[in-house]
Design a protein around this motif. Structure first.
Motif, PDB file in Angstrom:
ATOM      1  N   UNK A 151       8.795 -19.581  -6.439  1.00 55.58           N
ATOM      2  CA  UNK A 151       8.555 -20.747  -7.280  1.00 55.58           C
ATOM      3  C   UNK A 151       9.810 -21.599  -7.450  1.00 55.58           C
ATOM      4  N   UNK A 152       9.592 -22.917  -7.522  1.00 56.33           N
ATOM      5  CA  UNK A 152      10.676 -23.905  -7.652  1.00 56.33           C
ATOM      6  C   UNK A 152      11.676 -23.816  -6.504  1.00 56.33           C
ATOM      7  N   UNK A 153      11.257 -23.261  -5.371  1.00 57.25           N
ATOM      8  CA  UNK A 153      12.173 -23.118  -4.245  1.00 57.25           C
ATOM      9  C   UNK A 153      13.170 -21.994  -4.405  1.00 57.25           C
ATOM     10  N   UNK A 154      12.985 -21.141  -5.422  1.00 63.41           N
ATOM     11  CA  UNK A 154      13.876 -19.997  -5.641  1.00 63.41           C
ATOM     12  C   UNK A 154      13.376 -18.811  -4.811  1.00 63.41           C
ATOM     13  N   UNK A 155      14.216 -18.218  -3.990  1.00 60.19           N
ATOM     14  CA  UNK A 155      13.750 -17.067  -3.215  1.00 60.19           C
ATOM     15  C   UNK A 155      13.626 -15.821  -4.092  1.00 60.19           C
ATOM     16  N   UNK A 156      12.463 -15.184  -4.042  1.00 61.49           N
ATOM     17  CA  UNK A 156      12.285 -13.915  -4.744  1.00 61.49           C
ATOM     18  C   UNK A 156      13.129 -12.839  -4.066  1.00 61.49           C
ATOM     19  N   UNK A 157      13.319 -11.733  -4.773  1.00 62.76           N
ATOM     20  CA  UNK A 157      14.111 -10.622  -4.230  1.00 62.76           C
ATOM     21  C   UNK A 157      13.269  -9.856  -3.225  1.00 62.76           C
ATOM     22  N   UNK A 158      13.184 -10.404  -2.004  1.00 65.65           N
ATOM     23  CA  UNK A 158      12.314  -9.805  -1.001  1.00 65.65           C
ATOM     24  C   UNK A 158      12.845  -8.467  -0.491  1.00 65.65           C
ATOM     25  N   UNK A 159      14.136  -8.230  -0.629  1.00 64.82           N
ATOM     26  CA  UNK A 159      14.673  -6.930  -0.221  1.00 64.82           C
ATOM     27  C   UNK A 159      14.043  -5.817  -1.058  1.00 64.82           C
ATOM     28  N   UNK A 160      14.077  -5.981  -2.379  1.00 58.41           N
ATOM     29  CA  UNK A 160      13.506  -4.970  -3.263  1.00 58.41           C
ATOM     30  C   UNK A 160      11.986  -4.953  -3.176  1.00 58.41           C
ATOM     31  N   UNK A 161      11.373  -6.113  -3.056  1.00 58.31           N
ATOM     32  CA  UNK A 161       9.914  -6.185  -3.007  1.00 58.31           C
ATOM     33  C   UNK A 161       9.373  -5.540  -1.735  1.00 58.31           C
ATOM     34  N   UNK A 162      10.010  -5.796  -0.601  1.00 55.53           N
ATOM     35  CA  UNK A 162       9.546  -5.186   0.647  1.00 55.53           C
ATOM     36  C   UNK A 162       9.771  -3.670   0.633  1.00 55.53           C
ATOM     37  N   UNK A 163      10.843  -3.221  -0.001  1.00 61.22           N
ATOM     38  CA  UNK A 163      11.075  -1.777  -0.104  1.00 61.22           C
ATOM     39  C   UNK A 163       9.959  -1.122  -0.918  1.00 61.22           C
ATOM     40  N   UNK A 164       9.546  -1.779  -2.013  1.00 52.91           N
ATOM     41  CA  UNK A 164       8.431  -1.280  -2.824  1.00 52.91           C
ATOM     42  C   UNK A 164       7.146  -1.245  -1.990  1.00 52.91           C
ATOM     43  N   UNK A 165       6.886  -2.332  -1.259  1.00 53.65           N
ATOM     44  CA  UNK A 165       5.668  -2.410  -0.457  1.00 53.65           C
ATOM     45  C   UNK A 165       5.637  -1.317   0.606  1.00 53.65           C
ATOM     46  N   UNK A 166       6.757  -1.074   1.237  1.00 51.49           N
ATOM     47  CA  UNK A 166       6.806  -0.053   2.287  1.00 51.49           C
ATOM     48  C   UNK A 166       6.595   1.342   1.710  1.00 51.49           C
ATOM     49  N   UNK A 167       7.135   1.593   0.520  1.00 52.02           N
ATOM     50  CA  UNK A 167       6.933   2.907  -0.114  1.00 52.02           C
ATOM     51  C   UNK A 167       5.465   3.173  -0.393  1.00 52.02           C
ATOM     52  N   UNK A 168       4.735   2.098  -0.712  1.00 48.60           N
ATOM     53  CA  UNK A 168       3.331   2.272  -1.129  1.00 48.60           C
ATOM     54  C   UNK A 168       2.347   1.772  -0.071  1.00 48.60           C
ATOM     55  N   UNK A 169       2.835   1.487   1.124  1.00 48.24           N
ATOM     56  CA  UNK A 169       1.984   1.078   2.246  1.00 48.24           C
ATOM     57  C   UNK A 169       1.138  -0.144   1.876  1.00 48.24           C
ATOM     58  N   UNK A 170       1.791  -1.177   1.363  1.00 47.99           N
ATOM     59  CA  UNK A 170       1.104  -2.397   0.939  1.00 47.99           C
ATOM     60  C   UNK A 170       1.424  -3.554   1.878  1.00 47.99           C
ATOM     61  N   UNK A 171       0.459  -4.430   2.047  1.00 49.56           N
ATOM     62  CA  UNK A 171       0.679  -5.679   2.763  1.00 49.56           C
ATOM     63  C   UNK A 171       1.356  -6.689   1.840  1.00 49.56           C
ATOM     64  N   UNK A 172       2.078  -7.635   2.426  1.00 53.98           N
ATOM     65  CA  UNK A 172       2.808  -8.626   1.628  1.00 53.98           C
ATOM     66  C   UNK A 172       2.526 -10.027   2.159  1.00 53.98           C
ATOM     67  N   UNK A 173       2.106 -10.909   1.248  1.00 55.51           N
ATOM     68  CA  UNK A 173       1.935 -12.329   1.544  1.00 55.51           C
ATOM     69  C   UNK A 173       2.949 -13.095   0.709  1.00 55.51           C
TER      70      UNK A 173
END
Length: 434
Positions: A151-173
């Motif tokens: 939001x507002x052109x601010x990059x979310x913390x995708x490093x931490x978010x992708x690590x969470x997704x990989x731990x729980x086998x989740x897709x990410x959009x």
């Protein structure tokens, strides 16, 4: 330090506005793109149903290259791009998608429109971005994906978010509709998740009229999105099924039961014309935003979010946080006074999306397609307590920031309106009944 204060009397009480400079026109297009549009409209074809049309092919290859992924898909809107991502990843049938309550509604309505259910996680109260540490609380056995808004052109913390997704086998959009060209740890947003959606409407960093695009690193996501959101092909109409690599196993699913998210060729040509300017314009926005930060540094009840050294937001809007207790006046009263001074500021997110009445399982107004799915989920989103979101909604002030060129005079004039309010806080408090 604040910008020049031009008048002592507050404009909301009859004084002259502090900020009277006119914002430059945005976006701007040159004669070359108008000539190309004219040629396309005169000689056709005027409809682009696949990469068989050279304009569609060029733009889809360019946006994929921009984000460093193999596949790009032009769409009619940013919402269409996000739903195409969900379609392509087969997120539907009551699947739960963890997402942000602090966003524009398209990042939730695309989930609802695809037969899935939003599960809201709290946000960082300074940025309004999904807080990685809050994701676990929203996780259930039905969770299938995350939808992350920059939001507002601010990059979310995708490093931490992708690590969470990989731990729980989740897709990410990723929803990058306000963040074209933004980088997290040196890498462009839109390249982290399995698929991403972007808008190109007339105020975004990559601005045209109304349009969008999806990018994905998953080939199946691209092809599945085309047969439900575009036109796969029938008779003399050359559609997506004619593209090299179309999977044979998907041909039996080709029909006309589609969302009409196909691209508009005029918008596609405008997007192509704007792409080469994107990084330079983003750099100008950043310089102007940092100058505003410097000029507002002495106002202790206003703050701008801080970003990591390796992150680059793009600032098509600037978000500020207002401390009403420290200022002694409400955020809304301050906003009214700021607008009177000539600064078109808003609280962009009026309320957390989880508070939308139509998300209640007990909604009794005009029927909507998702009420039964919400009921089956067993969760009433409107009853969630998300304090980070509530704090950001209450404190947030957003400024349009498509101000290109390094224009110290214009930025100083905007800052001057804040300075004027700061110098007249006692008058503002009295007028607001504080």
């Amino acid at each position: 330090m604040v910008g020049q204060v031009k008048s002592r009397a507050l404009a909301i009480h009859g004084g002259e506005p502090a900020h009277t400079l006119r914002a430059p026109a945005y976006p701007r297009f040159d004669d070359e793109v108008f000539a190309r549009i004219r040629t396309t409209l005169q000689h056709g074809p005027t409809q682009g149903l696949s990469k068989g049309h050279p304009v569609v092919r060029e733009l889809e290859e360019r946006v994929a290259e921009l984000h460093g992924v193999p596949h790009g898909l032009c769409t009619s809107s940013g919402h269409g791009a996000l739903q195409s991502a969900l379609i392509g990843l087969e997120i539907t049938g009551g699947d739960e998608v963890i997402t942000s309550p602090y966003s524009w509604g398209a990042s939730v309505s695309c989930i609802l429109h695809n037969g899935a259910v939003p599960a809201f996680a709290d946000v960082d109260p300074a940025t309004g971005l999904l807080a990685p540490e809050a994701l676990e609380a929203a996780l259930t056995e039905r969770t299938r994906a995350l939808l992350v808004t920059h939001l507002y052109g601010q990059p979310a913390d995708m490093t931490a978010i992708m690590a969470f997704a990989e731990r729980h086998d989740l897709l990410v959009v990723e929803d990058g509709s306000q963040a074209h060209g933004a980088r997290h740890r040196g890498r462009r947003v839109g390249s982290f998740g399995h698929a991403s959606g972007f808008s190109t409407n007339g105020v975004k960093p990559l601005a045209t009229t109304e349009g969008g695009y999806m990018v994905t690193r998953v080939a199946d996501c691209y092809w599945k999105a085309t047969i439900s959101g575009q036109h796969a092909g029938r008779g003399e109409l050359i559609g997506r099924a004619s593209e090299p690599g179309f999977p044979d196993e998907l041909r039996r699913g080709i029909d006309s039961l589609v969302y009409t998210y196909r691209p508009n060729l005029v918008t596609a040509l405008l997007t192509l014309a704007r792409l080469p300017q994107l990084d330079a314009e983003n750099a100008e926005r950043r310089r102007n935003a940092e100058r505003l930060r410097e000029l507002l540094a002495g106002i202790d009840y206003l703050s701008m979010p801080e970003y990591g050294a390796d992150d680059e937001p793009v600032f098509h809007m600037v978000t500020l946080n207002f401390d009403a207790a420290a200022a002694g006046v409400t955020r809304d009263a301050y906003l009214a006074a700021l607008n009177a001074e000539g600064v078109p500021a808003v609280g962009y997110v009026e309320r957390g999306l989880h508070r939308s009445p139509r998300l209640s399982p007990d909604w009794d107004g005009p029927r909507v397609m998702w009420t039964e799915a919400i009921r089956r989920s067993g969760v009433d989103p409107t009853r969630l307590e998300l304090p980070g979101c509530e704090a950001k909604v209450a404190a947030s002030i957003e400024l349009p920031w498509n101000y290109l060129g390094v224009d110290d005079e214009f930025v100083a004039s905007v800052a001057g309106a804040f300075g004027k309010l700061d110098a007249n806080l006692a008058e503002l408090r009295a007028g607001a009944g504080a």
